[in-house]
Write a protein that holds these residues in place. Structure first.
Motif, PDB file in Angstrom:
ATOM      1  N   MET A 154       0.845  -1.187   0.000  1.00 48.06           N
ATOM      2  CA  MET A 154       0.000   0.000   0.000  1.00 48.06           C
ATOM      3  C   MET A 154       0.885   1.244   0.000  1.00 48.06           C
ATOM      4  O   MET A 154       1.882   1.307   0.719  1.00 48.06           O
ATOM      5  N   ARG A 155       0.514   2.209  -0.803  1.00 44.66           N
ATOM      6  CA  ARG A 155       1.231   3.474  -0.822  1.00 44.66           C
ATOM      7  C   ARG A 155       0.575   4.427   0.164  1.00 44.66           C
ATOM      8  O   ARG A 155      -0.652   4.571   0.184  1.00 44.66           O
ATOM      9  N   VAL A 156       1.405   5.077   0.976  1.00 40.88           N
ATOM     10  CA  VAL A 156       0.891   5.972   2.021  1.00 40.88           C
ATOM     11  C   VAL A 156       1.430   7.377   1.784  1.00 40.88           C
ATOM     12  O   VAL A 156       2.644   7.585   1.665  1.00 40.88           O
ATOM     13  N   HIS A 157       0.516   8.348   1.712  1.00 45.09           N
ATOM     14  CA  HIS A 157       0.885   9.756   1.605  1.00 45.09           C
ATOM     15  C   HIS A 157       0.717  10.403   2.976  1.00 45.09           C
ATOM     16  O   HIS A 157      -0.337  10.266   3.616  1.00 45.09           O
ATOM     17  N   HIS A 158       1.734  11.134   3.419  1.00 48.81           N
ATOM     18  CA  HIS A 158       1.675  11.867   4.680  1.00 48.81           C
ATOM     19  C   HIS A 158       1.353  13.321   4.369  1.00 48.81           C
ATOM     20  O   HIS A 158       2.151  14.025   3.745  1.00 48.81           O
ATOM     21  N   LEU A 159       0.183  13.783   4.789  1.00 51.01           N
ATOM     22  CA  LEU A 159      -0.320  15.101   4.428  1.00 51.01           C
ATOM     23  C   LEU A 159      -0.576  15.946   5.669  1.00 51.01           C
ATOM     24  O   LEU A 159      -1.000  15.429   6.700  1.00 51.01           O
ATOM     25  N   ASN A 160      -0.344  17.241   5.547  1.00 49.97           N
ATOM     26  CA  ASN A 160      -0.675  18.182   6.617  1.00 49.97           C
ATOM     27  C   ASN A 160      -2.000  18.843   6.277  1.00 49.97           C
ATOM     28  O   ASN A 160      -2.086  19.638   5.331  1.00 49.97           O
ATOM     29  N   GLY A 161      -3.036  18.536   7.046  1.00 50.20           N
ATOM     30  CA  GLY A 161      -4.367  19.036   6.756  1.00 50.20           C
ATOM     31  C   GLY A 161      -4.658  20.423   7.278  1.00 50.20           C
ATOM     32  O   GLY A 161      -5.653  21.029   6.882  1.00 50.20           O
ATOM     33  N   SER A 162      -3.803  20.948   8.151  1.00 53.08           N
ATOM     34  CA  SER A 162      -3.995  22.311   8.656  1.00 53.08           C
ATOM     35  C   SER A 162      -2.773  22.704   9.471  1.00 53.08           C
ATOM     36  O   SER A 162      -2.287  21.923  10.287  1.00 53.08           O
ATOM     37  N   THR A 163      -2.271  23.905   9.240  1.00 50.18           N
ATOM     38  CA  THR A 163      -1.162  24.437  10.021  1.00 50.18           C
ATOM     39  C   THR A 163      -1.724  25.298  11.145  1.00 50.18           C
ATOM     40  O   THR A 163      -2.553  26.175  10.908  1.00 50.18           O
ATOM     41  N   LEU A 164      -1.278  25.020  12.375  1.00 56.74           N
ATOM     42  CA  LEU A 164      -1.789  25.703  13.558  1.00 56.74           C
ATOM     43  C   LEU A 164      -0.684  26.558  14.173  1.00 56.74           C
ATOM     44  O   LEU A 164       0.430  26.077  14.389  1.00 56.74           O
ATOM     45  N   CYS A 165      -1.003  27.801  14.440  1.00 54.29           N
ATOM     46  CA  CYS A 165      -0.071  28.737  15.066  1.00 54.29           C
ATOM     47  C   CYS A 165      -0.717  29.253  16.356  1.00 54.29           C
ATOM     48  O   CYS A 165      -1.363  30.307  16.372  1.00 54.29           O
ATOM     49  N   PRO A 166      -0.589  28.496  17.450  1.00 51.30           N
ATOM     50  CA  PRO A 166      -1.321  28.828  18.678  1.00 51.30           C
ATOM     51  C   PRO A 166      -0.967  30.213  19.227  1.00 51.30           C
ATOM     52  O   PRO A 166       0.159  30.702  19.073  1.00 51.30           O
ATOM     53  N   VAL A 167      -1.952  30.824  19.856  1.00 48.50           N
ATOM     54  CA  VAL A 167      -1.719  32.083  20.561  1.00 48.50           C
ATOM     55  C   VAL A 167      -0.685  31.843  21.653  1.00 48.50           C
ATOM     56  O   VAL A 167      -0.741  30.842  22.371  1.00 48.50           O
ATOM     57  N   GLY A 168       0.289  32.748  21.759  1.00 48.50           N
ATOM     58  CA  GLY A 168       1.321  32.597  22.782  1.00 48.50           C
ATOM     59  C   GLY A 168       2.223  31.419  22.553  1.00 48.50           C
ATOM     60  O   GLY A 168       2.673  30.770  23.491  1.00 48.50           O
ATOM     61  N   ARG A 169       2.540  31.117  21.299  1.00 50.01           N
ATOM     62  CA  ARG A 169       3.294  29.896  21.011  1.00 50.01           C
ATOM     63  C   ARG A 169       4.726  29.936  21.536  1.00 50.01           C
ATOM     64  O   ARG A 169       5.360  28.898  21.661  1.00 50.01           O
ATOM     65  N   GLY A 170       5.236  31.130  21.821  1.00 49.35           N
ATOM     66  CA  GLY A 170       6.547  31.186  22.452  1.00 49.35           C
ATOM     67  C   GLY A 170       6.545  30.459  23.779  1.00 49.35           C
ATOM     68  O   GLY A 170       7.520  29.807  24.158  1.00 49.35           O
ATOM     69  N   LEU A 171       5.412  30.535  24.484  1.00 51.65           N
ATOM     70  CA  LEU A 171       5.274  29.830  25.758  1.00 51.65           C
ATOM     71  C   LEU A 171       4.739  28.415  25.554  1.00 51.65           C
ATOM     72  O   LEU A 171       5.268  27.453  26.108  1.00 51.65           O
ATOM     73  N   SER A 172       3.701  28.286  24.733  1.00 50.84           N
ATOM     74  CA  SER A 172       3.056  26.978  24.604  1.00 50.84           C
ATOM     75  C   SER A 172       3.927  25.980  23.851  1.00 50.84           C
ATOM     76  O   SER A 172       3.929  24.783  24.171  1.00 50.84           O
ATOM     77  N   LEU A 173       4.690  26.458  22.846  1.00 50.52           N
ATOM     78  CA  LEU A 173       5.516  25.551  22.056  1.00 50.52           C
ATOM     79  C   LEU A 173       6.997  25.693  22.365  1.00 50.52           C
ATOM     80  O   LEU A 173       7.816  24.929  21.845  1.00 50.52           O
ATOM     81  N   GLY A 174       7.342  26.687  23.165  1.00 47.35           N
ATOM     82  CA  GLY A 174       8.754  26.910  23.464  1.00 47.35           C
ATOM     83  C   GLY A 174       9.503  27.544  22.314  1.00 47.35           C
ATOM     84  O   GLY A 174      10.739  27.550  22.299  1.00 47.35           O
ATOM     85  N   ASP A 175       8.776  28.097  21.314  1.00 46.79           N
ATOM     86  CA  ASP A 175       9.392  28.682  20.130  1.00 46.79           C
ATOM     87  C   ASP A 175       8.428  29.709  19.549  1.00 46.79           C
ATOM     88  O   ASP A 175       7.332  29.343  19.110  1.00 46.79           O
ATOM     89  N   PRO A 176       8.807  31.013  19.521  1.00 49.78           N
ATOM     90  CA  PRO A 176       7.897  32.037  18.983  1.00 49.78           C
ATOM     91  C   PRO A 176       7.497  31.789  17.531  1.00 49.78           C
ATOM     92  O   PRO A 176       6.450  32.244  17.093  1.00 49.78           O
ATOM     93  N   GLY A 177       8.336  31.061  16.781  1.00 50.61           N
ATOM     94  CA  GLY A 177       8.007  30.752  15.398  1.00 50.61           C
ATOM     95  C   GLY A 177       7.498  29.340  15.203  1.00 50.61           C
ATOM     96  O   GLY A 177       7.324  28.884  14.070  1.00 50.61           O
ATOM     97  N   GLY A 178       7.239  28.643  16.311  1.00 53.09           N
ATOM     98  CA  GLY A 178       6.804  27.256  16.218  1.00 53.09           C
ATOM     99  C   GLY A 178       5.383  27.118  15.713  1.00 53.09           C
ATOM    100  O   GLY A 178       4.597  28.068  15.748  1.00 53.09           O
ATOM    101  N   ARG A 179       5.066  25.950  15.252  1.00 53.46           N
ATOM    102  CA  ARG A 179       3.705  25.681  14.779  1.00 53.46           C
ATOM    103  C   ARG A 179       3.420  24.193  14.898  1.00 53.46           C
ATOM    104  O   ARG A 179       4.327  23.376  15.042  1.00 53.46           O
ATOM    105  N   LEU A 180       2.161  23.869  14.814  1.00 56.62           N
ATOM    106  CA  LEU A 180       1.699  22.486  14.829  1.00 56.62           C
ATOM    107  C   LEU A 180       1.119  22.146  13.465  1.00 56.62           C
ATOM    108  O   LEU A 180       0.752  23.038  12.695  1.00 56.62           O
ATOM    109  N   VAL A 181       1.028  20.864  13.185  1.00 59.20           N
ATOM    110  CA  VAL A 181       0.387  20.404  11.956  1.00 59.20           C
ATOM    111  C   VAL A 181      -0.793  19.510  12.320  1.00 59.20           C
ATOM    112  O   VAL A 181      -1.007  19.179  13.489  1.00 59.20           O
TER     113      VAL A 181
END
Length: 270
Positions: free
Chosen positions: A1-28
């Motif tokens: 089976m062929r599997v594609h890994h896709l990002n369905g939405s990029t998330l940039c949480p409010v206060g990500r410098g604190l929540s992610l430990g990186d002001p430029g960080g993001r979630l997928v």
């Protein structure tokens, strides 16, 4: 089976410098598109087109506000399936880790697909008993009446020591549900046998790649977010430790990844 890994939405949480430990960080929102003999299979759908545009989905947009999604229609599974040269109707099955609004939002974009989900999760999403569940489950995302296929845990051969649900209706035997409750009442991982090794989409069983490393590490803000979202804290932590043990003991046989870690998604997507 062929599997594609896709990002369905990029998330940039409010206060990500604190929540992610990186002001430029993001979630997928890491989703899988699997090419099988039974047609295309999606594992999770992230946010959908109606979540972005439809007036009826305003509650979804409000619920996702603090997570800062980019609301880019080109990132939806509907658009990415089409970019790969398929029609939306080619998606015959959707397997969900759980029914949180950022995992089930694309369901209306594939109204003919059969939707596979753990029965405990479906019941929790229908009942919406607590304030937290009324926020996380947005019934407008399944108001079109999906073709639900619900599963209970069954006794039988375990999967690497984990209870699992085999033989999902209409799907090849290489795709399994692996219950990992805690984040929600019926949260599951989805295991996929690629022939070379197993992929385990662990959903929201953890949020950060460092949680699977020999020395557990995670930004404090993400730890707090996970605690705030969990429905069964002791079970979530227990299952996270079981995943860490799986990563430690089966590195050549199983590749574990979660839904929101950008580093894990990039490593698999190439």
């Amino acid at each position: 089976m062929r599997v594609h890994h896709l990002n369905g939405s990029t998330l940039c949480p409010v206060g990500r410098g604190l929540s992610l430990g990186d002001p430029g960080g993001r979630l997928v929102c890491h989703c899988l598109l699997i090419e099988t003999s039974e047609g295309l299979v999606l594992v999770d759908t992230a946010l959908g087109l109606e979540d972005i545009h439809a007036p009826t989905h305003e509650s979804v947009r409000q619920g996702m506000g603090l997570m800062g999604p980019k609301w880019d229609p080109e990132q939806t599974m509907a658009r990415q399936v089409e970019k790969l040269g398929y029609r939306r109707e080619d998606v015959r099955h959707i397997v969900l880790t759980h029914l949180d609004l950022d995992h089930a939002g694309g369901l209306p974009d594939f109204p003919k697909a059969r939707v596979h989900v753990y029965a405990t999760e479906h019941a929790a999403a229908q009942a919406r008993q607590t304030f937290k569940e009324r926020r996380r489950y947005q019934s407008v995302q399944w108001a079109h009446g999906p073709d639900w296929k619900l599963y209970e845990s069954t006794r039988g051969e375990p999967w690497f020591g984990f209870e699992c649900v085999r033989q999902l209706e209409g799907l090849p035997p290489e795709i399994l549900l692996v219950p990992l409750v805690g984040h929600t009442r019926g949260h599951c991982a989805v295991a996929v046998d690629t022939g070379e090794r197993w992929l385990l989409h662990a959903g929201d069983a953890y949020f950060f790649h460092g949680e699977m490393e020999p020395v557990d590490r995670c930004p404090l803000g993400l730890r707090l977010i996970q605690s705030a979202l969990q429905m069964k804290g002791p079970e979530r932590l227990h299952n996270r430790e079981r995943l860490r043990e799986l990563v430690r003991t089966q590195p050549d046989r199983v590749r574990v990844f979660c839904a929101h870690d950008e580093k894990e998604w990039r490593a698999l997507a190439g």
